[in-house]
Every structure is written in C-alpha cells, then in structure tokens.
Design an enzyme around this catalytic site. Structure first.
Site, PDB file in Angstrom:
ATOM      1  N   ASP A  32       0.846  -1.195   0.000  1.00 49.15           N
ATOM      2  CA  ASP A  32       0.000   0.000   0.000  1.00 49.15           C
ATOM      3  C   ASP A  32       0.884   1.249   0.000  1.00 49.15           C
ATOM      4  O   ASP A  32       1.903   1.310   0.696  1.00 49.15           O
ATOM      5  CB  ASP A  32      -0.929  -0.006   1.225  1.00 49.15           C
ATOM      6  CG  ASP A  32      -2.086   0.965   1.080  1.00 49.15           C
ATOM      7  OD1 ASP A  32      -3.235   0.511   0.921  1.00 49.15           O
ATOM      8  OD2 ASP A  32      -1.834   2.197   1.114  1.00 49.15           O
ATOM      9  N   ASN A  88     -13.107  -3.117   2.228  1.00 51.41           N
ATOM     10  CA  ASN A  88     -14.086  -2.043   2.305  1.00 51.41           C
ATOM     11  C   ASN A  88     -14.958  -2.099   1.060  1.00 51.41           C
ATOM     12  O   ASN A  88     -14.446  -2.259  -0.054  1.00 51.41           O
ATOM     13  CB  ASN A  88     -13.383  -0.685   2.383  1.00 51.41           C
ATOM     14  CG  ASN A  88     -12.538  -0.551   3.636  1.00 51.41           C
ATOM     15  OD1 ASN A  88     -12.943  -0.979   4.708  1.00 51.41           O
ATOM     16  ND2 ASN A  88     -11.348   0.043   3.514  1.00 51.41           N
ATOM     17  N   GLY A  94     -15.653   3.206   3.424  1.00 49.25           N
ATOM     18  CA  GLY A  94     -14.252   3.611   3.296  1.00 49.25           C
ATOM     19  C   GLY A  94     -13.582   3.180   2.008  1.00 49.25           C
ATOM     20  O   GLY A  94     -12.373   3.378   1.853  1.00 49.25           O
ATOM     21  N   GLN A  95     -14.337   2.595   1.067  1.00 47.45           N
ATOM     22  CA  GLN A  95     -13.694   2.217  -0.194  1.00 47.45           C
ATOM     23  C   GLN A  95     -13.386   3.469  -1.002  1.00 47.45           C
ATOM     24  O   GLN A  95     -14.249   4.325  -1.198  1.00 47.45           O
ATOM     25  CB  GLN A  95     -14.599   1.274  -1.015  1.00 47.45           C
ATOM     26  CG  GLN A  95     -13.904   0.753  -2.268  1.00 47.45           C
ATOM     27  CD  GLN A  95     -14.735  -0.272  -3.037  1.00 47.45           C
ATOM     28  OE1 GLN A  95     -15.909  -0.490  -2.730  1.00 47.45           O
ATOM     29  NE2 GLN A  95     -14.130  -0.895  -4.031  1.00 47.45           N
ATOM     30  N   SER A  96     -12.143   3.581  -1.444  1.00 45.72           N
ATOM     31  CA  SER A  96     -11.747   4.746  -2.239  1.00 45.72           C
ATOM     32  C   SER A  96     -11.220   4.344  -3.610  1.00 45.72           C
ATOM     33  O   SER A  96     -11.173   5.181  -4.515  1.00 45.72           O
ATOM     34  CB  SER A  96     -10.697   5.573  -1.491  1.00 45.72           C
ATOM     35  OG  SER A  96      -9.532   4.803  -1.252  1.00 45.72           O
ATOM     36  N   HIS A 101     -10.143  -5.153  -3.557  1.00 48.73           N
ATOM     37  CA  HIS A 101      -8.836  -5.430  -2.957  1.00 48.73           C
ATOM     38  C   HIS A 101      -9.017  -5.868  -1.524  1.00 48.73           C
ATOM     39  O   HIS A 101      -9.889  -5.368  -0.807  1.00 48.73           O
ATOM     40  CB  HIS A 101      -7.905  -4.219  -3.035  1.00 48.73           C
ATOM     41  CG  HIS A 101      -8.527  -2.936  -2.561  1.00 48.73           C
ATOM     42  ND1 HIS A 101      -9.423  -2.215  -3.316  1.00 48.73           N
ATOM     43  CD2 HIS A 101      -8.396  -2.259  -1.396  1.00 48.73           C
ATOM     44  CE1 HIS A 101      -9.809  -1.152  -2.648  1.00 48.73           C
ATOM     45  NE2 HIS A 101      -9.213  -1.155  -1.470  1.00 48.73           N
ATOM     46  N   HIS A 103      -7.101  -5.763   1.970  1.00 52.76           N
ATOM     47  CA  HIS A 103      -5.979  -5.202   2.731  1.00 52.76           C
ATOM     48  C   HIS A 103      -5.457  -6.299   3.656  1.00 52.76           C
ATOM     49  O   HIS A 103      -6.242  -6.910   4.404  1.00 52.76           O
ATOM     50  CB  HIS A 103      -6.452  -4.053   3.640  1.00 52.76           C
ATOM     51  CG  HIS A 103      -6.972  -2.844   2.936  1.00 52.76           C
ATOM     52  ND1 HIS A 103      -6.224  -1.694   2.778  1.00 52.76           N
ATOM     53  CD2 HIS A 103      -8.180  -2.579   2.381  1.00 52.76           C
ATOM     54  CE1 HIS A 103      -6.955  -0.779   2.160  1.00 52.76           C
ATOM     55  NE2 HIS A 103      -8.148  -1.291   1.907  1.00 52.76           N
TER      56      HIS A 103
HETATM   57  P1  5GP Z   1      -9.776   1.506   0.139  1.00 44.53           P
HETATM   58  O1  5GP Z   1      -9.899   2.844   0.828  1.00 44.53           O
HETATM   59  O2  5GP Z   1     -10.400   1.573  -1.245  1.00 44.53           O
HETATM   60  O3  5GP Z   1     -10.225   0.325   0.934  1.00 44.53           O
HETATM   61  O4  5GP Z   1      -8.221   1.262  -0.057  1.00 44.53           O
HETATM   62  C1  5GP Z   1      -7.479   1.828  -1.092  1.00 44.53           C
HETATM   63  C2  5GP Z   1      -6.031   1.718  -0.693  1.00 44.53           C
HETATM   64  O5  5GP Z   1      -5.242   1.879  -1.861  1.00 44.53           O
HETATM   65  C3  5GP Z   1      -5.575   2.769   0.305  1.00 44.53           C
HETATM   66  O6  5GP Z   1      -5.045   2.129   1.456  1.00 44.53           O
HETATM   67  C4  5GP Z   1      -4.537   3.572  -0.462  1.00 44.53           C
HETATM   68  O7  5GP Z   1      -3.465   3.966   0.349  1.00 44.53           O
HETATM   69  C5  5GP Z   1      -4.104   2.609  -1.543  1.00 44.53           C
HETATM   70  N1  5GP Z   1      -3.692   3.224  -2.788  1.00 44.53           N
HETATM   71  C6  5GP Z   1      -4.362   4.192  -3.482  1.00 44.53           C
HETATM   72  N2  5GP Z   1      -3.711   4.476  -4.624  1.00 44.53           N
HETATM   73  C7  5GP Z   1      -2.611   3.672  -4.654  1.00 44.53           C
HETATM   74  C8  5GP Z   1      -1.542   3.528  -5.594  1.00 44.53           C
HETATM   75  O8  5GP Z   1      -1.464   4.184  -6.632  1.00 44.53           O
HETATM   76  N3  5GP Z   1      -0.580   2.614  -5.281  1.00 44.53           N
HETATM   77  C9  5GP Z   1      -0.639   1.852  -4.140  1.00 44.53           C
HETATM   78  N4  5GP Z   1       0.377   0.994  -3.934  1.00 44.53           N
HETATM   79  N5  5GP Z   1      -1.634   1.976  -3.233  1.00 44.53           N
HETATM   80  C10 5GP Z   1      -2.597   2.882  -3.492  1.00 44.53           C
END
Ligand code: 5GP
Ligand code: ZN
Length: 115
Positions: A32, A88, A94-96, A101, A103
């Site tokens: 991450d 998420n 909290g999904q962004s 994916h 974690h």
């Molecule tokens: P979410 O919030 O969707 O569950 O998790 C997205 C995760 O992707 C976050 O922990 C964020 O730090 C990670 N992330 C976002 N963009 C990138 C990227 O370009 N490269 C990597 N390695 N991680 C990313």
C-alpha cells in the site's frame, strides 16, 4: 470508472509503479502506498471487479485465491501469527479505489471494533 483509468488495473499490467511482492495468473499483491501498519499489502484480482457488491458466482475461484495468497503473504512477511484482512465495500465503508482489494495488515496490535 473505465478499466483503462483504474490505478489497480494499471499496476496489474505493470503500467503504474508499485512494489509488487507476488503475482500469478489470477491475483497480484503489492504494498500500500500509504501503509496503516508495518505490513500493509493489497491483494487484488487481476481482472477488474469493482467491489464485493459486484461479485458473481463465476468469480469464486479468484476470490478464493485472494485468501490463498493472503496466507502466503502473511508467512512471507512474518506476520502469520496475527494479521487482519479488510475489504471495504462502498464509499460509506471507506472504499476509495473501486477495484476489489483485500488489505492485509500486520505487524502491530489491532483494536476492535474497527473505526
Ligand atoms: P480503500 O480505501 O479503497 O479500501 O483502499 C485503497 C487503498 O489503496 C488505500 O489504502 C490507499 O493507500 C491505496 N492506494 C491508493 N492508490 C494507490 C496507488 O497508486 N498505489 C498503491 N500501492 N496503493 C494505493
Ligand atoms: Zn481495475
């Protein structure tokens, strides 16, 4: 979100930089960018699936492989005695990044319930 614009699709294809620590025909694992624990690895299906709310029966094999690889990564990272898997789904949770994916978080004690 079109697949060609998806950052995790780009990482899977080797078009965007990432510290990939495992890859096979079905899944890719990489560190991450903004780690929330000493070990913070993302494990993704190579094929674009936007989230758990979109999974189909035909995705069952690749979804299983995410867990097989989670075990492998946990052992490789020496956190197999205690780690957390988080998925998420949807912005309120909290999904962004809208490419499914898992974690894998480890290397520190964790509280419950999650925030
Ligand atoms: P979410 O919030 O969707 O569950 O998790 C997205 C995760 O992707 C976050 O922990 C964020 O730090 C990670 N992330 C976002 N963009 C990138 C990227 O370009 N490269 C990597 N390695 N991680 C990313
Ligand atoms: Zn994608």
């Amino acid at each position: 979100m079109r697949k060609q614009d998806c950052v995790f699709c780009r990482i899977v294809r080797g078009e965007a930089p990432a510290q990939i620590i495992y890859q096979d025909e079905q899944v890719t694992a990489f560190r991450d960018l903004n780690p929330q624990s000493p070990t913070h690895v993302l494990i993704v299906p190579n094929r674009h699936i936007s989230g758990v709310a979109e999974v189909d029966q035909e995705d069952a094999a690749v979804l299983g492989q995410l867990f097989v690889v989670a075990r492998r990564v946990a052992e490789q990272e020496h956190v197999a005695d205690g780690f957390r898997l988080v998925v998420n789904n949807g912005r309120p949770a909290g999904q962004s990044v809208f490419h499914l994916h898992v974690h894998l978080l480890g290397g520190r004690a964790m509280g419950w319930p999650p925030g």
